[in-house]
Design a protein around this motif. Structure first.
Motif, mmCIF file in Angstrom:
data_model
loop_
_atom_site.group_PDB
_atom_site.id
_atom_site.type_symbol
_atom_site.label_atom_id
_atom_site.label_comp_id
_atom_site.label_asym_id
_atom_site.label_seq_id
_atom_site.Cartn_x
_atom_site.Cartn_y
_atom_site.Cartn_z
ATOM 1 N N GLU A 216 0.837 -1.204 0.000
ATOM 2 C CA GLU A 216 0.000 0.000 0.000
ATOM 3 C C GLU A 216 0.869 1.250 0.000
ATOM 4 O OE1 GLU A 216 -2.844 2.394 3.137
ATOM 5 O OE2 GLU A 216 -2.933 0.198 3.160
ATOM 6 N N LEU A 217 1.901 1.219 0.814
ATOM 7 C CA LEU A 217 2.817 2.361 0.889
ATOM 8 C C LEU A 217 3.494 2.600 -0.445
ATOM 9 C CD1 LEU A 217 4.580 4.542 2.121
ATOM 10 C CD2 LEU A 217 5.982 2.743 3.168
ATOM 11 N N MET A 218 4.035 1.554 -1.055
ATOM 12 C CA MET A 218 4.758 1.718 -2.314
ATOM 13 C C MET A 218 3.815 2.105 -3.451
ATOM 14 S SD MET A 218 7.813 1.530 -1.418
ATOM 15 C CE MET A 218 8.439 1.822 -3.086
ATOM 16 N N SER A 219 2.550 1.714 -3.367
ATOM 17 C CA SER A 219 1.572 2.170 -4.357
ATOM 18 C C SER A 219 1.380 3.685 -4.241
ATOM 19 C CB SER A 219 0.236 1.455 -4.136
ATOM 20 O OG SER A 219 -0.742 1.948 -5.015
ATOM 21 N N ALA A 220 1.321 4.189 -2.990
ATOM 22 C CA ALA A 220 1.196 5.631 -2.791
ATOM 23 C C ALA A 220 2.457 6.339 -3.265
ATOM 24 C CB ALA A 220 0.947 5.931 -1.320
ATOM 25 N N VAL A 221 3.608 5.721 -3.031
ATOM 26 C CA VAL A 221 4.884 6.304 -3.477
ATOM 27 C C VAL A 221 4.908 6.443 -4.992
ATOM 28 C CG1 VAL A 221 7.348 5.774 -3.738
ATOM 29 C CG2 VAL A 221 6.252 5.586 -1.501
ATOM 30 N N SER A 222 4.412 5.415 -5.693
ATOM 31 C CA SER A 222 4.424 5.463 -7.157
ATOM 32 C C SER A 222 3.575 6.610 -7.678
ATOM 33 C CB SER A 222 3.956 4.130 -7.726
ATOM 34 O OG SER A 222 2.581 3.911 -7.439
ATOM 35 N N GLN A 223 2.496 6.931 -6.972
ATOM 36 C CA GLN A 223 1.635 8.045 -7.393
ATOM 37 C C GLN A 223 2.317 9.394 -7.140
ATOM 38 O OE1 GLN A 223 -1.420 7.633 -8.961
ATOM 39 N NE2 GLN A 223 -0.816 5.474 -8.935
ATOM 40 N N VAL A 224 2.958 9.509 -5.988
ATOM 41 C CA VAL A 224 3.613 10.762 -5.633
ATOM 42 C C VAL A 224 4.833 11.025 -6.505
ATOM 43 C CG1 VAL A 224 4.963 11.886 -3.799
ATOM 44 C CG2 VAL A 224 2.799 10.785 -3.253
#
Length: 226
Positions: A216-224
């Motif tokens: 979940e964290l890395m998915s948010a990172v990919s968006q940012v």
């Protein structure tokens, strides 16, 4: 002076405040504004190194650092531990490329809206007060580390013994004022706007001593990072 947030933890869309702290793993200061306009940053606000659970969360964030850097995201670990004690710990427990800061007064935790729980005999008003009965009713299990579900106090003592971690006077001082400090991680974009967060605050303590899902964290990172 950084004002305390009384509305709860910062949420996605909120602008992160600037906080200036002493660097642990290098000389000088580290400020949130150092990253603003430069790179996104994952800010982990943890209890002091006296907290066995936080020591594990710090290590987990450090393990994600290569993936974060590959995505163009920095990582900042903040601990409620005096700087000399923190430097000694990381000297004997080195984490490659760890960028860490000392915040013994928990200024950053307050600025990001993370409450410091008051422990009471029988009153719970989450997330500001919690009874000892409620604390003892919580169960924490770390697969492969604890022998099963334990209450937080027993779990902490078990992990301290396992780690061989001996509390110093500095640790005891931090525990006396910040034992109930709730913690969290905040992903800020290049402008310093919160885009994702994980804290111990929601749902009456359901996430106490927990860690975010790395996917979940890395998915948010990919968006940012786009």
């Amino acid at each position: 002076m950084v004002a305390q947030t009384d509305m709860g933890p910062l949420q996605p869309g909120d602008r992160a405040p600037n906080v200036v702290l002493d660097a642990i793993t290098r000389e000088g200061k580290i400020a949130i504004d150092d990253f603003r306009g430069q790179k996104p940053v994952l800010v982990g606000l943890f209890r002091g190194l006296h907290c066995a659970f936080c020591r594990r969360h710090i290590a987990a964030q450090a393990q994600l650092d290569p993936a974060l850097r590959a995505a163009g995201v920095e990582s900042l670990t903040v601990v409620n531990t005096p700087i000399e004690r923190a430097r000694l710990y990381f000297r004997y427990h080195p984490m490659p490329n760890l960028l860490a800061a000392s915040d013994p007064k928990r200024t950053s935790h307050q600025a990001f809206g993370l409450p410091n729980l008051e422990f009471t005999e029988n009153e719970t008003a989450w997330p500001h007060k919690v009874s000892m009965a409620a604390v003892l009713g919580m169960k924490v299990e770390i697969p492969g580390e604890t022998p099963g579900p334990l209450d937080p106090i027993a779990g902490s003592q078990f992990l301290d013994r396992k780690d061989g971690y001996e509390l110093t006077e500095a640790d005891l001082e931090m525990k006396a004022t910040g034992l109930g400090q709730l913690v969290g991680q905040f992903l800020l974009d290049r402008q310093g706007i919160v885009r994702w967060s994980f804290t111990e605050v929601p749902e009456g303590g359901r996430y106490m001593f927990g860690a975010p899902n790395p996917q979940e964290l890395m998915s948010a990172v990919s968006q940012v990072a786009q």
